[in-house]
Design an enzyme around this catalytic site. Structure first.
Site, PDB file in Angstrom:
ATOM      1  N   LYS A 120      37.888  35.799  43.211  1.00  0.00           N
ATOM      2  CA  LYS A 120      38.226  37.007  43.972  1.00  0.00           C
ATOM      3  C   LYS A 120      39.220  36.668  45.087  1.00  0.00           C
ATOM      4  O   LYS A 120      39.243  35.543  45.568  1.00  0.00           O
ATOM      5  CB  LYS A 120      36.962  37.574  44.637  1.00  0.00           C
ATOM      6  CG  LYS A 120      35.971  38.226  43.689  1.00  0.00           C
ATOM      7  CD  LYS A 120      34.777  38.755  44.467  1.00  0.00           C
ATOM      8  CE  LYS A 120      33.747  39.397  43.541  1.00  0.00           C
ATOM      9  NZ  LYS A 120      34.231  40.609  42.871  1.00  0.00           N
ATOM     10  N   ARG A 180      26.595  41.664  34.579  1.00  0.00           N
ATOM     11  CA  ARG A 180      26.110  42.114  33.264  1.00  0.00           C
ATOM     12  C   ARG A 180      25.601  40.953  32.437  1.00  0.00           C
ATOM     13  O   ARG A 180      24.697  41.104  31.614  1.00  0.00           O
ATOM     14  CB  ARG A 180      27.223  42.909  32.555  1.00  0.00           C
ATOM     15  CG  ARG A 180      28.444  42.123  32.215  1.00  0.00           C
ATOM     16  CD  ARG A 180      29.670  43.015  31.997  1.00  0.00           C
ATOM     17  NE  ARG A 180      30.225  43.524  33.263  1.00  0.00           N
ATOM     18  CZ  ARG A 180      31.297  44.317  33.344  1.00  0.00           C
ATOM     19  NH1 ARG A 180      31.937  44.710  32.238  1.00  0.00           N
ATOM     20  NH2 ARG A 180      31.732  44.743  34.513  1.00  0.00           N
TER      21      ARG A 180
HETATM   22  N1  BES Z   1      29.819  42.135  42.417  1.00  0.00           N
HETATM   23  C1  BES Z   1      30.964  42.729  41.861  1.00  0.00           C
HETATM   24  C2  BES Z   1      31.044  44.244  42.085  1.00  0.00           C
HETATM   25  C3  BES Z   1      31.114  44.714  43.506  1.00  0.00           C
HETATM   26  C4  BES Z   1      32.322  45.025  44.082  1.00  0.00           C
HETATM   27  C5  BES Z   1      29.979  44.916  44.238  1.00  0.00           C
HETATM   28  C6  BES Z   1      32.399  45.477  45.368  1.00  0.00           C
HETATM   29  C7  BES Z   1      30.034  45.374  45.542  1.00  0.00           C
HETATM   30  C8  BES Z   1      31.250  45.666  46.109  1.00  0.00           C
HETATM   31  C9  BES Z   1      31.034  42.449  40.368  1.00  0.00           C
HETATM   32  O1  BES Z   1      30.439  41.275  39.952  1.00  0.00           O
HETATM   33  C10 BES Z   1      32.466  42.394  39.996  1.00  0.00           C
HETATM   34  O2  BES Z   1      33.119  41.507  40.438  1.00  0.00           O
HETATM   35  N2  BES Z   1      32.905  43.333  39.179  1.00  0.00           N
HETATM   36  C11 BES Z   1      34.249  43.374  38.753  1.00  0.00           C
HETATM   37  C12 BES Z   1      34.257  43.605  37.268  1.00  0.00           C
HETATM   38  C13 BES Z   1      35.590  43.435  36.626  1.00  0.00           C
HETATM   39  C14 BES Z   1      36.008  41.973  36.696  1.00  0.00           C
HETATM   40  C15 BES Z   1      35.515  43.897  35.218  1.00  0.00           C
HETATM   41  C16 BES Z   1      34.920  44.534  39.493  1.00  0.00           C
HETATM   42  O3  BES Z   1      34.269  45.538  39.742  1.00  0.00           O
HETATM   43  O4  BES Z   1      36.081  44.374  39.850  1.00  0.00           O
HETATM   44 MN    MN Z   2      31.780  39.643  40.069  1.00  0.00          MN
END
Ligand code: BES
Ligand code: MN
Ligand code: ZN
Length: 496
Positions: free
Chosen positions: A274, A348
């Protein structure tokens, strides 16, 4: 804690030197307890001067009222008596808490003319007090005198109401709920260097004191079960994963209800790392697991007559030399294979093994999972509704209703074949992302492939479990979202 409330209920109380809180409906002639707390009748003049009309959640502050025994009187406006909902009683308690935090002794008069205050309402008011009083200041070493977060002081609160013994009894349940919500908040607020998978599991283990059976599965045991998806996420961290199974047997012979939580103690994204900005928020990526743990606390502490399972998958998503790569193919406990397109879609992968395990082992009546699963749900719904995805219309109805009752609101999102196709993979049975479009839905479609025919609901709480706007009953970054919602669902529908 900015203030710690010691709450009790009584038919009357001494108010010499205390802060008095008097509730007032806008259509009721006088504030509650006026005859006792305000014998000289200073309220009428003060209200006139301040143009106080008892609008909902408005407060009139009368300092050193003449001819009264109380040091200070707060009159708390409620709006029209008939419009008061259950949630308004919580809010009223929250507003009261925000005003009385610095007093030593407080007397609240609940029974305002025009209001029919029952024990449930009195307990809700007290619950609002306790939820608002929460603050996470473990790591503040300088506790300034006039700082709002000044050191914990104990405030004795006596709530005066006609049927005080019934209220005291109802309060035992409210206390259980407050403790469960505040436990979930603590878990979410705690930084990841302190709360790793093992430390989280140890916190869950403490529920044994309340009579919950708690099993902790180690990495080795998960490997034996074939949880390749969950383990793939964990392998980039030096901290080993845990799967915790909590079982509250409040109704032995019933088929269990089951709650499953995403517990990513920190989500760096893994190799699909990230951006730096805001990454610290990913300490809250275990908000689903925190809610499940908080819920199990509530059910046990209030001795709910329900057979309930709570399962949480605890991992850390880190990018070390052993981390999984994009393109890796893992085999889940179900036998289905998954191509990992993006290591940041890890929630997931954790949940699919936890859900499959839960279903296989417990054959539950339903499974409800909570997860801070996608940024996409925040784009869609913001911070005010959690996303609800389900294969069951009746579960959708029950959950939506519980959401309205607790003001932990849900909005149902679609599922369907077309979305499901988006996660088919060239190389494996499925891939872990479906691209940018419909990101919250394709994540839900992924989970759906692991629940079989069991009634199931997925709550995407990414926007509501953390960093949501503060309100009358919550000033904490980690909100504890989901605990009151699911306790309400159990109470309304699943107790014998
Ligand atoms: N933990 C994150 C989602 C999240 C984002 C929670 C902001 C709380 C605040 C999750 O694991 C994630 O990174 N999701 C990605 C999925 C994508 C890579 C398909 C996302 O939402 O960008
Ligand atoms: Mn994630
Ligand atoms: Zn995540």
């Amino acid at each position: 804690m900015s203030a710690k409330f010691e709450i009790s209920f009584a038919k009357s109380a001494r108010i010499e030197g205390a802060t008095a809180v008097l509730l007032k409906a806008s259509d009721g002639e006088a504030p509650a307890g006026a005859a006792v707390a305000d014998p000289a009748g200073v309220f009428a003049k003060a209200a006139k001067v301040a143009r106080f009309t008892a609008k909902p959640m408005s407060v009139l502050d009368i300092v050193a009222p003449q001819g009264a025994d109380a040091d200070r009187i707060f009159v708390l406006g409620l709006g029209k008596a008939a419009d008061m909902t259950a949630h308004d009683w919580l809010r009223a308690g929250g507003v009261a808490a925000s005003k009385i935090g610095k007093s030593e002794s407080v007397v609240v008069f609940l029974d305002a003319p025009g209001l029919d205050v029952q024990s449930a309402q009195a307990a809700d008011f007290a619950l609002g007090l306790l939820l608002r009083a929460y603050s996470f200041d473990t790591y503040k070493t300088k506790k300034g005198e006039d700082d709002d977060k000044a050191k914990a002081s104990t405030v004795r609160v006596t709530i005066v109401t006609a049927d005080s013994s019934a209220a005291q009894k109802a309060f035992a349940v409210a206390r259980a709920v407050a403790d469960g919500v505040n436990l979930a908040r603590d878990l979410v607020n705690e930084p990841a260097n302190i709360l790793g998978p093992e430390e989280f599991a140890a916190k869950a283990k403490e529920l044994e004191k309340l009579g919950v059976d708690v099993e902790i599965l180690t990495e080795k045991e998960m490997r034996k079960l074939g949880m390749g998806a969950l383990l793939g996420v964990a392998q980039g961290s030096v901290r080993p994963p845990r799967l915790v199974v909590m079982h509250w047997k409040g109704a032995k012979k019933e088929q269990p209800v089951a709650f499953v939580g995403k517990g990513v103690v920190f989500d760096t994204g893994g190799i699909s790392i990230k951006p730096a900005a805001g990454m610290e928020e990913m300490k809250g990526d275990m908000g689903g697991a925190a809610a499940v743990t908080g819920l199990m606390h509530v059910l046990a502490a209030r001795k709910a007559k329900v057979n309930a399972i709570g399962i949480i998958g605890l991992v850390e998503n880190m990018p070390d030399g052993n981390a999984q790569r994009p393109g890796d193919i893992v085999t889940s406990m179900s036998g289905q294979t998954i191509e990992v397109i993006n290591t940041d879609a890890e929630g997931r992968l954790v949940l699919c093994d936890a859900l499959w395990y839960c279903n296989e082992r417990f054959k539950p009546k339903f499974m409800i999972n909570l997860a801070t699963l996608t940024g996409a749900i925040i784009v869609a719904l913001g911070n005010t509704h959690a996303g609800l995805f389900t294969n069951s219309d009746s579960l959708a109805g029950e959950l939506t209703e519980a959401g309205l009752a607790t003001d932990e609101t849900l909005w149902r999102m679609p599922l369907g074949k077309e979305y499901d196709k988006m996660i088919d993979s060239k190389f494996a049975d499925m891939k872990n992302t479906g691209g940018r479009h419909a990101g919250a839905i394709t994540a839900a479609q992924f989970l759906k492939r692991f629940v079989g025919e069991t009634p199931w609901a997925h709550l995407d709480v990414a926007g509501t479990a953390m960093s949501s706007p503060s309100n009358e009953i919550n000033q904490s970054w980690g909100s504890g979202f989901g605990v009151r919602l699911l306790d309400q669902l159990v109470r309304a529908r699943y107790e014998v």
